[in-house]
Design an enzyme around this catalytic site. Structure first.
Site, PDB file in Angstrom:
ATOM      1  N   ASP A  34      21.405 -21.132 -15.889  1.00 36.19           N
ATOM      2  CA  ASP A  34      22.801 -21.485 -16.110  1.00 36.19           C
ATOM      3  C   ASP A  34      22.861 -22.944 -16.556  1.00 36.19           C
ATOM      4  O   ASP A  34      21.908 -23.704 -16.371  1.00 36.19           O
ATOM      5  CB  ASP A  34      23.576 -21.272 -14.805  1.00 36.19           C
ATOM      6  CG  ASP A  34      25.056 -21.569 -14.952  1.00 36.19           C
ATOM      7  OD1 ASP A  34      25.602 -21.404 -16.060  1.00 36.19           O
ATOM      8  OD2 ASP A  34      25.671 -21.987 -13.956  1.00 36.19           O
ATOM      9  N   ASP A  70      24.530 -21.353  -9.908  1.00 38.96           N
ATOM     10  CA  ASP A  70      25.184 -22.074  -8.815  1.00 38.96           C
ATOM     11  C   ASP A  70      26.467 -21.447  -8.307  1.00 38.96           C
ATOM     12  O   ASP A  70      26.867 -21.712  -7.176  1.00 38.96           O
ATOM     13  CB  ASP A  70      25.476 -23.516  -9.243  1.00 38.96           C
ATOM     14  CG  ASP A  70      26.519 -23.589 -10.345  1.00 38.96           C
ATOM     15  OD1 ASP A  70      26.404 -22.829 -11.339  1.00 38.96           O
ATOM     16  OD2 ASP A  70      27.459 -24.393 -10.240  1.00 38.96           O
TER      17      ASP A  70
END
Length: 252
Positions: free
Chosen positions: A27, A203
């Site tokens: 990410d 996250d």
């Protein structure tokens, strides 16, 4: 939304430093780059660019950025370090040969975008993001508007049938049919990634799809940030810890 299977009480260890046989899916915001007040405030960093290039070389190209940002934004922030990338939560994907597969925007996206712009025009600090196949409403600089923004997003979701994707102080209404999990699954079918062990670093809640997809394919997820209930098997503290781990993998 994904199930977030796992226990918040089970402390997750750091992931093993290994290179042989793995494929990395990373990410962007909160993982490769720190969160910033506005999307445009994030830019290239020499250490990040070098780490991405080094780990891609070590893994024989089996590295992709999988982000909610567009591929154009991924390239800007990563300084074009990688070819393989998936943007807008799986709605666009660039393969190793440079070709891009992009879904058609749902007609409801234009309706959501117009409503978000009208909402933001009366509320200082709100930021509207047009990603063609999705519309985002950022309230990081106007946290007092969070409840009103959520109410609007839920109303628009009901009216348009778009998928609602909450993130870090952002609400995104996107064309249905893809997420970070489908992006990981599709990459793993490509020749460049086929047969590897998928490892997804993320996250927030949007990354849980990627964690679950990696686990279903024999790999695992790595949560970045505070301990919480998650489908990830391992955890790293922050962006600096991610870059340190990537550098170690590149040298493994």
């Amino acid at each position: 939304m994904p199930s977030h299977a796992g226990s918040a009480d089970l402390l997750l260890a750091a992931p093993p430093v290994r290179a042989d046989g793995i494929a990395l899916f990373l990410d962007m915001d909160g993982v490769l780059a720190p969160m910033a007040p506005t999307p445009d405030a994030v830019g290239p960093v020499a250490r990040r660019t070098a780490a991405l290039k080094a780990v891609e070389a070590r893994l024989g190209g089996r590295v992709a950025i999988v982000s909610g940002r567009t591929i154009l934004e991924i390239d800007r922030i990563s300084d074009h370090a990688l070819t393989s990338a998936s943007g807008v939560h799986g709605l666009e994907r660039r393969l190793k040969d440079g070709s891009i597969r992009r879904g058609e925007p749902d007609p409801g996206v234009a309706r959501a975008l117009a409503a978000f712009k009208a909402f933001a025009a009366e509320r200082p600090g709100m930021i509207v993001e047009d990603k063609s196949v999705s519309a985002g409403l950022h309230y990081r600089q106007a946290p007092d508007q969070a409840a009103a923004a959520r109410d609007l997003a839920h109303l628009l979701q009901a009216e348009t049938g778009l998928s609602l994707q909450p993130g870090h102080m952002v609400l995104e209404l996107k064309t249905p049919g893809a997420d970070k999990g489908t992006a990981v699954t599709e990459f793993m079918q490509d020749d460049a990634f086929k047969g590897a062990i998928p490892v997804m670093l993320g996250d927030d809640l949007t990354d849980e799809y990627g964690f679950e997809a990696a686990a279903a394919l024999g790999g695992y997820g790595v949560l970045v940030g505070p301990q919480r209930k998650t489908a990830a098997r391992y955890r790293l503290d922050d962006v600096d810890a991610v870059l340190t781990w990537l550098e170690a993998v590149a040298e493994a």
